[in-house]
Design an enzyme around this catalytic site. Structure first.
Site, mmCIF file in Angstrom:
data_model
loop_
_atom_site.group_PDB
_atom_site.id
_atom_site.type_symbol
_atom_site.label_atom_id
_atom_site.label_comp_id
_atom_site.label_asym_id
_atom_site.label_seq_id
_atom_site.Cartn_x
_atom_site.Cartn_y
_atom_site.Cartn_z
ATOM 1 N N LYS A 51 -3.129 13.714 0.699
ATOM 2 C CA LYS A 51 -4.082 13.918 -0.404
ATOM 3 C C LYS A 51 -3.319 13.989 -1.727
ATOM 4 O O LYS A 51 -2.225 14.557 -1.790
ATOM 5 C CB LYS A 51 -4.853 15.215 -0.147
ATOM 6 C CG LYS A 51 -6.020 15.467 -1.084
ATOM 7 C CD LYS A 51 -6.750 16.760 -0.683
ATOM 8 C CE LYS A 51 -7.943 17.053 -1.573
ATOM 9 N NZ LYS A 51 -8.639 18.291 -1.162
ATOM 10 N N SER A 92 -13.537 17.850 -0.714
ATOM 11 C CA SER A 92 -12.813 16.981 -1.614
ATOM 12 C C SER A 92 -11.768 16.090 -0.928
ATOM 13 O O SER A 92 -11.327 15.115 -1.536
ATOM 14 C CB SER A 92 -12.115 17.829 -2.679
ATOM 15 O OG SER A 92 -11.130 18.648 -2.082
ATOM 16 N N SER A 136 -13.057 21.807 2.010
ATOM 17 C CA SER A 136 -12.622 20.466 1.599
ATOM 18 C C SER A 136 -11.880 19.662 2.655
ATOM 19 O O SER A 136 -11.662 18.467 2.470
ATOM 20 C CB SER A 136 -11.761 20.563 0.335
ATOM 21 O OG SER A 136 -12.582 20.662 -0.805
#
Lengths: 494, 473
Positions: free
Chosen positions: A76, A151, A175
């Site tokens: 990420k 996210s 997330s």
């Protein structure tokens, strides 16, 4: 290559260690998959093909005995990678290249992995749909008109679409788990403090954790073993020696005491999701576990509490993006104050600005007691709910999210609905307990539904064992999005 | 006589003497290339996290205990949020809710009287960086960013500019005694802001205060406060109001200049830093640190007067420097004569250090050496002139006085027959001087004594020489 790509990570890494499989071939295969699939999924913000191939050749030449030898993966884009852009999907850090590696990045490298690139996300991890990326949204591989969740949407989508063998995400209020549920993969949010945060760009420091997104529970256990453990560079990192997570996967959960909170299957939940959770309950009973319904009375305050705590910390954590030392700066500012104001107004997206303002207000003199102070007290009550249940039970189960993946654009004009979507994932973040999402079915559209398995602090072993037993007893994890097979079909044609 | 009472409180920043910064392992050394001592943590890079320097906590604890503060069971850090280019995270890690010390007191000597100045709190915090302003641009140097400081906040207990300066000097001495800081105002390792207000004599509520910054020497502290007292007095005498504001001391013009008023004050939005857990300060640790505290300057000074019968001046001079008191205490541990030791230290030792521009702590002399010298003098083994010579050699080489006297045969000649023989020689050699003495010119006696001493290479007992000469003339 198609067949080995679907094998357990432990198997692939063993083949690499024994020199039966070349890392270069694995990486080339991954890059070809990205090339084919990612134009539709858009999981990657940065693909470092040259770097990955160079690293693969080095590993092939030197050999590697790492636990994750040769495994192509991606991270990420809020986790610091030395020499590779780390943007947090924000205009603010669009061109920011870190000077150091996060602890998890160093540990993965030591374990023999190959970094393919950086994955899309909601800007600064604020959001649940990946639509808050400043660059472009990621699409759900099961249906590209739907969001992948967020996210860590890029991480979940990349794993689901078969672009990487596993990915790292971060979880502040759901997330990792919610996008894992939306994309039909396994996502583990470990206990707060189990994995070092050093190098994870801070959103809400008291909630942020890093965790793996994988295709199976066994893969999650393997990767967790590499990531977990004390780090002297993170003062909130726990001083514990992690056990062997893989050895915990016995398949035997007879006598395990499982709690299903009534509040997790009450109003607001999609009937298909509720049915899937009840079906899962039946599976656990069949496996010899003991299940009761329980109550977690402070659950209803979790979302409000979270948005005050997380936004308050974020307002302080994101203050360093001021245009002075790095990142974006407007170039026509009239003095310092104007530079601060305009840089931050231009470079932060709408949701990030909303949360900074919310958090700034909640910490202001005169309001702190009513908001941040009060939220901390409620947070304690929510943690006590968990302790009370865990006095009598080993595991809590529930849905990961109230619905399966929604259509892109469905909630973009309605932040509150978007926030309520985190109802089932936030309490675990506030309590700091480990929680894992794994596939447990599909809704009427065929979109994956996630089951959440929650454990006591640092009892990842229990969480993984229970989730693994469920996975072994069901076939949900074997379902693959059609898009994932696009590459396989192309390979077959060639 | 003023109609107003002056009320002063000080906020003193003290840089702690650690090798590394408060939350990262960068060096704290002074005077490096700009931004040479920086890393992702003190640069505030995304994702970098602070880890507390335990040594800084121990030094802060030592200071808090020296200031007789109450120590909490758990101390913790808070974030003070504000935007400024010298603050790389846009917040300073400081202490707000649970500072390391509260409710302390310092006993301060103002001339012959001793007063208790209360300490509101002592807290740990990180320093900011430094801005360098050039025409058309400003540069940021973050070498200093993250350097550990303690801020010592007094209650408004001081009543004059002179007392404020004396308090600050004695506070600095305490800090130096404890080894907490270098305490150098010129290098910024000791900084002081003052809150000053006036009120009618007899009033119990406080008047409107101003805060004075940028006072970079003890003299500036006294000057800045004195100026501010005069300025406020004039305002009040004219029937005007004092405006609550922050003012900067301008050394060159010797005035204070308004910087910002209270209406522009910041809301720092303090909250507990979630990156750092609390630090437990066990009773055992507190006791251990407290027991290891040195005797503080004022107590030492009073003890020197009472226990050793030293004059107030000598006691104050000895306690003004840590190195001097160390030598004195060491010498006294060997049961030396206090007055002799004080004379040697304040006289020849200090003179030597000054002449050679060498800090006392760098000289090779020890307290044991001083004790030996004092004993040699007291026993009459060596004469004063020889003692000076021996001391000089010790200061240069670190050789023990006993050894020097023994190897060079400097023992005083006490034997009358031996001295008498020298007297005979001198009388024979200087008939004119002998005649002068006999005709009543007493200065000539001194000359003859000197000649005998020289003939004995300084070793003859001067009293005996005097006596024998007089007998013969």
């Amino acid at each position: 290559m198609g067949h080995i790509w679907d094998a357990p990570l432990a198997h692939i890494a063993r083949s690499v260690r024994q020199k039966e499989l070349s890392v270069t071939e694995l990486v080339a295969h991954a890059l070809a998959r990205i090339d084919t699939v990612d134009r539709r999924v858009r999981a990657f913000l940065t693909v470092d093909g040259d770097g990955a191939l160079a690293r693969a050749r080095l590993l092939d030449a030197q050999g590697t005995d790492g636990v994750l030898a040769g495994l192509p993966m991606a991270i990420k884009d809020n986790i610091s990678t030395r020499g590779i852009k780390t943007t947090c999907a924000s205009k603010m850090l669009e061109h920011f290249v870190p000077a150091y590696d996060a602890t998890v990045v160093a540990r993965l490298a030591d374990a023999g992995t190959v970094l393919l690139g950086k994955l899309n996300m909601d800007e600064f991890a604020m959001g649940g749909s990946n639509e808050n990326s400043a660059f472009f949204p990621t699409h759900n591989p099961w249906d590209v008109t739907c969001v992948p969740g967020g996210s860590s949407g890029g991480s979940a989508a990349a794993v689901a679409a078969g672009e990487v063998l596993f990915a790292l995400g971060s979880d502040t209020g759901g997330s990792i788990r919610q996008p894992a549920a939306y994309c039909g993969v396994v996502g583990l949010k470990p206990t707060y403090g189990l994995i070092s945060r050093y190098g994870l760009v801070s959103f809400a420091s008291s909630l942020d954790v890093i965790g793996p997104l994988t295709r199976t529970v066994e893969d999650a256990a393997l990767v967790l073993g590499v990531l977990a453990g004390h780090d002297a560079r993170d003062a909130t990192s726990a001083s514990i020696t992690p056990p062997s997570y893989v050895e915990a996967l016995t398949g035997d959960i007879r006598g395990v005491r499982i709690a299903l909170p009534r509040e997790y299957v009450a109003e607001g939940i999609d009937p298909d999701v509720r049915d899937a959770v009840f079906a899962a309950r039946a599976v656990f009973e069949r496996l010899g576990a003991h299940i009761d319904e329980v109550s977690m009375p402070h659950n209803e305050y979790a979302v409000a509490t979270y948005y005050i705590v997380a936004s308050s910390e974020a307002s302080s954590n994101l203050a360093r993006y001021d245009g002075v030392r790095y990142g974006m700066r407007v170039d026509d500012a009239q003095g310092l104050q104007d530079m601060y104001t305009r840089t931050r107004s231009v470079a932060f997206g709408e949701e990030v600005q909303r949360r900074i303002m919310l958090g700034t207000y909640a910490l202001s003199s005169g309001f702190e007691r009513a908001f941040y102070g009060q939220a901390q007290k409620v947070r304690t009550l929510i943690a006590q709910d968990f302790r009370a249940v865990f006095d009598q039970y080993d595991i809590i189960i529930g849905p990961t999210a109230p619905t399966a993946a929604f259509a892109m654009g469905a909630h973009t004009s309605d932040p509150l609905t978007m926030y309520l979507n985190d109802t089932y994932s936030i309490p675990m973040s506030l309590a700091g307990v480990p929680a894992l999402s794994l596939p447990c079915g599909a809704d009427a559209r065929g979109m994956p539904v996630g089951l959440q398995v929650i454990g006591k602090p640092f009892a990842e072993v229990d969480v993984l064992r229970v989730a693994h037993a469920f996975e072994q007893a069901t076939t949900h994890h074997l379902r693959r999005p059609a898009l994932r097979d696009a590459y396989a079909a192309k390979e077959a044609d060639a | 006589m003023s109609r107003y009472e002056t009320v002063i409180g000080l906020e003193v920043h003290v840089e702690l003497k650690t090798q590394t910064k408060l939350f990262c392992r960068c060096a704290t050394s002074f005077g490096a290339q700009p931004n040479a001592h920086t890393c992702p943590v003190c640069l505030g890079h995304p994702g970098a996290l602070p880890v507390t320097n335990e040594q800084a906590v121990l030094l802060a604890l030592r200071a808090a205990l020296a200031l007789q503060c109450t120590i909490p069971p758990v101390t913790s850090f808070d974030r003070k949020n504000y935007f400024y280019p010298d603050s790389p995270k846009a917040y300073q890690i400081s202490q707000f809710a649970h500072p390391i010390g509260r409710n302390g007191v310092v006993e301060v000597a103002f001339g012959r009287t001793t007063e208790r100045i209360r300490i509101h709190q002592v807290h740990l915090e990180e320093d900011a960086g430094k801005l360098i302003h050039e025409p058309y641009r400003s540069l940021v140097d973050l070498n200093r960013a993250g350097t550990p400081l303690i801020e010592i906040v007094t209650e408004p207990d001081l009543r004059s500019a002179e007392h404020a300066k004396m308090f600050l000097e004695q506070l600095r001495d305490i800090i130096l005694y404890c080894g907490v800081s270098d305490g150098k105002m010129e290098e910024g390792s000791l900084r002081c802001d003052a809150n000053v207000s006036l009120r009618p004599i007899g009033a119990t509520t406080l008047g409107t205060k101003t805060e004075i910054k940028n006072m970079n020497s003890f003299r500036a502290v006294q000057g800045g406060i004195a100026y501010e007292v005069a300025r406020q007095t004039a305002l009040l005498d004219r029937g005007e109001r004092v405006v609550q504001q922050t003012r900067r001391w301008d050394e060159a013009q010797s005035i204070t200049i308004a910087m910002r008023s209270k209406e522009q004050a910041q809301d720092y939005r303090y909250f507990a830093d979630p990156d750092l857990g609390g630090i437990a300060l066990s009773d055992q640790l507190i006791t251990q640190v407290r027991d290891a505290l040195p005797e503080l300057p004022l107590a030492k000074r009073q003890r020197y007067e009472q226990q050793y019968g030293l004059s107030e001046y000598d006691a104050a001079s000895l306690t003004a420097h840590v190195a001097l008191t160390k030598l004195f205490d060491e010498a006294m541990a060997h049961a030396a004569d206090a007055k002799t030791v004080a004379n040697v230290l304040l006289g020849d030792v200090c003179a030597y250090a000054n002449a050679h521009d060498a800090p006392l702590s760098t000289l090779p002399i020890t307290g044991a050496h001083i004790a030996q010298l004092a004993a040699l003098l007291a026993q009459g083994t060596i004469s004063q002139p020889i003692a000076k010579k021996v001391l000089k050699q010790t200061l240069q080489t670190g050789e023990a006085p006993n050894d020097i006297v023994a190897t060079q045969g400097l023992t005083q000649i006490q034997d009358s027959d031996a001295i008498d023989a020298l007297v005979t020689q001198v009388i024979t050699a200087h008939p004119q001087s002998v005649a002068d003495v006999r005709s009543g010119k007493t200065q000539a006696l001194g000359f003859l004594v000197g000649q005998v001493m020289r003939a004995s290479q300084g070793k003859a007992n001067p009293a005996l020489v005097n006596e024998l000469l007089k007998k013969r003339l």
